[in-house]
Design a protein around this motif. Sequence first.
Motif, PDB file in Angstrom:
ATOM      1  N   ALA A  59       0.832  -1.205   0.000  1.00  7.96           N
ATOM      2  CA  ALA A  59       0.000   0.000   0.000  1.00  7.96           C
ATOM      3  C   ALA A  59       0.867   1.256   0.000  1.00  7.96           C
ATOM      4  CB  ALA A  59      -0.921   0.001   1.205  1.00  7.96           C
ATOM      5  N   VAL A  60       1.909   1.262   0.826  1.00 10.19           N
ATOM      6  CA  VAL A  60       2.804   2.419   0.870  1.00 10.19           C
ATOM      7  C   VAL A  60       3.532   2.579  -0.461  1.00 10.19           C
ATOM      8  CG1 VAL A  60       4.865   3.365   1.971  1.00 10.19           C
ATOM      9  CG2 VAL A  60       3.059   2.388   3.373  1.00 10.19           C
ATOM     10  N   ALA A  61       3.942   1.476  -1.062  1.00  7.11           N
ATOM     11  CA  ALA A  61       4.589   1.550  -2.385  1.00  7.11           C
ATOM     12  C   ALA A  61       3.624   2.115  -3.425  1.00  7.11           C
ATOM     13  CB  ALA A  61       5.076   0.171  -2.802  1.00  7.11           C
ATOM     14  N   ASN A  62       2.368   1.723  -3.358  1.00  7.29           N
ATOM     15  CA  ASN A  62       1.361   2.243  -4.286  1.00  7.29           C
ATOM     16  C   ASN A  62       1.161   3.735  -4.072  1.00  7.29           C
ATOM     17  OD1 ASN A  62      -0.833   2.224  -6.183  1.00  7.29           O
ATOM     18  ND2 ASN A  62      -2.221   2.239  -4.437  1.00  7.29           N
ATOM     19  N   TRP A  63       0.977   4.130  -2.826  1.00  9.42           N
ATOM     20  CA  TRP A  63       0.783   5.557  -2.533  1.00  9.42           C
ATOM     21  C   TRP A  63       2.019   6.366  -2.899  1.00  9.42           C
ATOM     22  CZ3 TRP A  63      -1.517   4.241   2.869  1.00  9.42           C
ATOM     23  CH2 TRP A  63      -2.868   3.912   2.722  1.00  9.42           C
ATOM     24  N   LYS A  64       3.201   5.782  -2.680  1.00  7.45           N
ATOM     25  CA  LYS A  64       4.446   6.473  -3.012  1.00  7.45           C
ATOM     26  C   LYS A  64       4.529   6.691  -4.525  1.00  7.45           C
ATOM     27  CE  LYS A  64       8.548   5.788  -0.861  1.00  7.45           C
ATOM     28  NZ  LYS A  64       9.762   5.029  -0.489  1.00  7.45           N
ATOM     29  N   SER A  65       4.065   5.717  -5.304  1.00  3.53           N
ATOM     30  CA  SER A  65       4.100   5.878  -6.759  1.00  3.53           C
ATOM     31  C   SER A  65       3.153   6.985  -7.221  1.00  3.53           C
ATOM     32  CB  SER A  65       3.749   4.565  -7.462  1.00  3.53           C
ATOM     33  OG  SER A  65       2.377   4.266  -7.322  1.00  3.53           O
ATOM     34  N   HIS A  66       2.158   7.299  -6.401  1.00  8.22           N
ATOM     35  CA  HIS A  66       1.245   8.411  -6.697  1.00  8.22           C
ATOM     36  C   HIS A  66       1.628   9.667  -5.938  1.00  8.22           C
ATOM     37  CE1 HIS A  66      -1.413   4.971  -7.823  1.00  8.22           C
ATOM     38  NE2 HIS A  66      -1.608   5.774  -8.847  1.00  8.22           N
ATOM     39  N   LEU A  67       2.802   9.657  -5.310  1.00 14.93           N
ATOM     40  CA  LEU A  67       3.337  10.802  -4.560  1.00 14.93           C
ATOM     41  C   LEU A  67       2.434  11.212  -3.398  1.00 14.93           C
ATOM     42  CD1 LEU A  67       4.589  12.958  -7.564  1.00 14.93           C
ATOM     43  CD2 LEU A  67       5.903  11.344  -6.181  1.00 14.93           C
ATOM     44  N   PHE A  68       1.667  10.274  -2.872  1.00 16.76           N
ATOM     45  CA  PHE A  68       0.762  10.505  -1.740  1.00 16.76           C
ATOM     46  C   PHE A  68      -0.202  11.669  -2.011  1.00 16.76           C
ATOM     47  CE2 PHE A  68       4.349   8.281   0.140  1.00 16.76           C
ATOM     48  CZ  PHE A  68       3.731   7.354   0.941  1.00 16.76           C
ATOM     49  N   PHE A  69      -0.580  11.858  -3.269  1.00 10.87           N
ATOM     50  CA  PHE A  69      -1.417  13.003  -3.617  1.00 10.87           C
ATOM     51  C   PHE A  69      -2.757  12.999  -2.890  1.00 10.87           C
ATOM     52  CE2 PHE A  69      -3.246  10.040  -6.641  1.00 10.87           C
ATOM     53  CZ  PHE A  69      -4.575  10.427  -6.701  1.00 10.87           C
ATOM     54  N   GLY A  70      -3.344  11.845  -2.661  1.00  5.34           N
ATOM     55  CA  GLY A  70      -4.628  11.790  -1.960  1.00  5.34           C
ATOM     56  C   GLY A  70      -4.506  12.242  -0.518  1.00  5.34           C
ATOM     57  N   HIS A  71      -3.449  11.828   0.139  1.00  6.39           N
ATOM     58  CA  HIS A  71      -3.233  12.239   1.517  1.00  6.39           C
ATOM     59  C   HIS A  71      -2.944  13.740   1.608  1.00  6.39           C
ATOM     60  CE1 HIS A  71      -2.566   7.893   1.837  1.00  6.39           C
ATOM     61  NE2 HIS A  71      -2.928   8.042   3.100  1.00  6.39           N
ATOM     62  N   VAL A  72      -2.101  14.210   0.713  1.00  8.38           N
ATOM     63  CA  VAL A  72      -1.762  15.641   0.707  1.00  8.38           C
ATOM     64  C   VAL A  72      -3.001  16.478   0.433  1.00  8.38           C
ATOM     65  CG1 VAL A  72      -0.411  17.415  -0.479  1.00  8.38           C
ATOM     66  CG2 VAL A  72       0.636  15.217   0.076  1.00  8.38           C
ATOM     67  N   LEU A  73      -3.796  16.067  -0.566  1.00  6.11           N
ATOM     68  CA  LEU A  73      -5.015  16.814  -0.875  1.00  6.11           C
ATOM     69  C   LEU A  73      -5.984  16.832   0.301  1.00  6.11           C
ATOM     70  CD1 LEU A  73      -5.788  15.804  -4.567  1.00  6.11           C
ATOM     71  CD2 LEU A  73      -4.999  18.001  -3.707  1.00  6.11           C
ATOM     72  N   CYS A  74      -6.105  15.715   1.003  1.00  7.18           N
ATOM     73  CA  CYS A  74      -7.001  15.670   2.155  1.00  7.18           C
ATOM     74  C   CYS A  74      -6.533  16.607   3.252  1.00  7.18           C
ATOM     75  CB  CYS A  74      -7.125  14.245   2.687  1.00  7.18           C
ATOM     76  SG  CYS A  74      -8.194  13.205   1.697  1.00  7.18           S
ATOM     77  N   PHE A  75      -5.235  16.612   3.542  1.00  8.27           N
ATOM     78  CA  PHE A  75      -4.717  17.511   4.578  1.00  8.27           C
ATOM     79  C   PHE A  75      -4.889  18.973   4.181  1.00  8.27           C
ATOM     80  CE2 PHE A  75      -2.163  13.820   6.113  1.00  8.27           C
ATOM     81  CZ  PHE A  75      -2.644  13.831   7.414  1.00  8.27           C
ATOM     82  N   VAL A  76      -4.598  19.302   2.932  1.00  9.43           N
ATOM     83  CA  VAL A  76      -4.759  20.683   2.468  1.00  9.43           C
ATOM     84  C   VAL A  76      -6.227  21.081   2.489  1.00  9.43           C
ATOM     85  CG1 VAL A  76      -4.532  22.194   0.451  1.00  9.43           C
ATOM     86  CG2 VAL A  76      -2.642  20.696   1.114  1.00  9.43           C
ATOM     87  N   PHE A  77      -7.093  20.197   2.006  1.00  7.89           N
ATOM     88  CA  PHE A  77      -8.530  20.471   2.008  1.00  7.89           C
ATOM     89  C   PHE A  77      -9.034  20.731   3.419  1.00  7.89           C
ATOM     90  CE2 PHE A  77     -12.949  19.061   2.256  1.00  7.89           C
ATOM     91  CZ  PHE A  77     -13.527  19.774   1.211  1.00  7.89           C
ATOM     92  N   TYR A  78      -8.620  19.877   4.361  1.00 10.77           N
ATOM     93  CA  TYR A  78      -9.059  20.037   5.748  1.00 10.77           C
ATOM     94  C   TYR A  78      -8.529  21.341   6.336  1.00 10.77           C
ATOM     95  CZ  TYR A  78     -10.453  18.849  10.456  1.00 10.77           C
ATOM     96  OH  TYR A  78     -11.047  18.855  11.680  1.00 10.77           O
ATOM     97  N   ALA A  79      -7.275  21.668   6.071  1.00 13.61           N
ATOM     98  CA  ALA A  79      -6.688  22.902   6.604  1.00 13.61           C
ATOM     99  C   ALA A  79      -7.398  24.140   6.053  1.00 13.61           C
ATOM    100  CB  ALA A  79      -5.199  22.948   6.296  1.00 13.61           C
ATOM    101  N   VAL A  80      -7.677  24.135   4.762  1.00 11.85           N
ATOM    102  CA  VAL A  80      -8.333  25.295   4.146  1.00 11.85           C
ATOM    103  C   VAL A  80      -9.788  25.396   4.607  1.00 11.85           C
ATOM    104  CG1 VAL A  80      -9.157  26.238   1.943  1.00 11.85           C
ATOM    105  CG2 VAL A  80      -6.823  25.361   2.143  1.00 11.85           C
ATOM    106  N   CYS A  81     -10.508  24.300   4.584  1.00 10.85           N
ATOM    107  CA  CYS A  81     -11.932  24.335   4.955  1.00 10.85           C
ATOM    108  C   CYS A  81     -12.143  24.637   6.436  1.00 10.85           C
ATOM    109  CB  CYS A  81     -12.621  23.030   4.588  1.00 10.85           C
ATOM    110  SG  CYS A  81     -12.901  22.874   2.830  1.00 10.85           S
ATOM    111  N   SER A  82     -11.215  24.241   7.267  1.00 10.36           N
ATOM    112  CA  SER A  82     -11.395  24.511   8.699  1.00 10.36           C
ATOM    113  C   SER A  82     -11.240  26.008   8.993  1.00 10.36           C
ATOM    114  CB  SER A  82     -10.397  23.710   9.535  1.00 10.36           C
ATOM    115  OG  SER A  82      -9.077  24.100   9.241  1.00 10.36           O
ATOM    116  N   GLN A  83     -10.626  26.767   8.086  1.00 11.53           N
ATOM    117  CA  GLN A  83     -10.475  28.203   8.270  1.00 11.53           C
ATOM    118  C   GLN A  83     -11.665  28.995   7.733  1.00 11.53           C
ATOM    119  OE1 GLN A  83      -7.977  29.407  10.121  1.00 11.53           O
ATOM    120  NE2 GLN A  83      -7.450  27.249  10.376  1.00 11.53           N
ATOM    121  N   LEU A  84     -12.527  28.355   6.959  1.00 18.99           N
ATOM    122  CA  LEU A  84     -13.705  29.051   6.411  1.00 18.99           C
ATOM    123  C   LEU A  84     -14.760  29.254   7.480  1.00 18.99           C
ATOM    124  CD1 LEU A  84     -14.158  27.130   3.049  1.00 18.99           C
ATOM    125  CD2 LEU A  84     -13.181  29.398   3.364  1.00 18.99           C
TER     126      LEU A  84
END
Length: 86
Positions: A59-84
């Motif tokens: 799973a980590v190898a799979n996510w690494k091949s996608h540069l963990f974009f889903g995890h990064v997007l979720c963290f950024v989304f949560y950080a931005v939306c929590s400030q609204l």
Amino acid sequence: FLSVPLLTFCERIGRKKLTPRFETTGSKWSPWGIVTMLSTSFVVEYMVAAFQLLSFDWAVANWKSHLFFGHVLCFVFYAVCSQLKT
């Protein structure tokens, strides 16, 4: 695999803070409804891959091949939306 709770937190905050801003018709097939369906589908497929691979290392190898974009997007989304404001 605590990625799914992260996705759930993002879904809840997005529904609370973004849906009132963009949803105008209340229809599932509105532009906002289509955007939410597509984004949910892509992110869930990304997160579910870990369960389909049946191994944390794979799973980590799979996510690494996608540069963990889903995890990064979720963290950024949560950080931005929590400030609204609600």
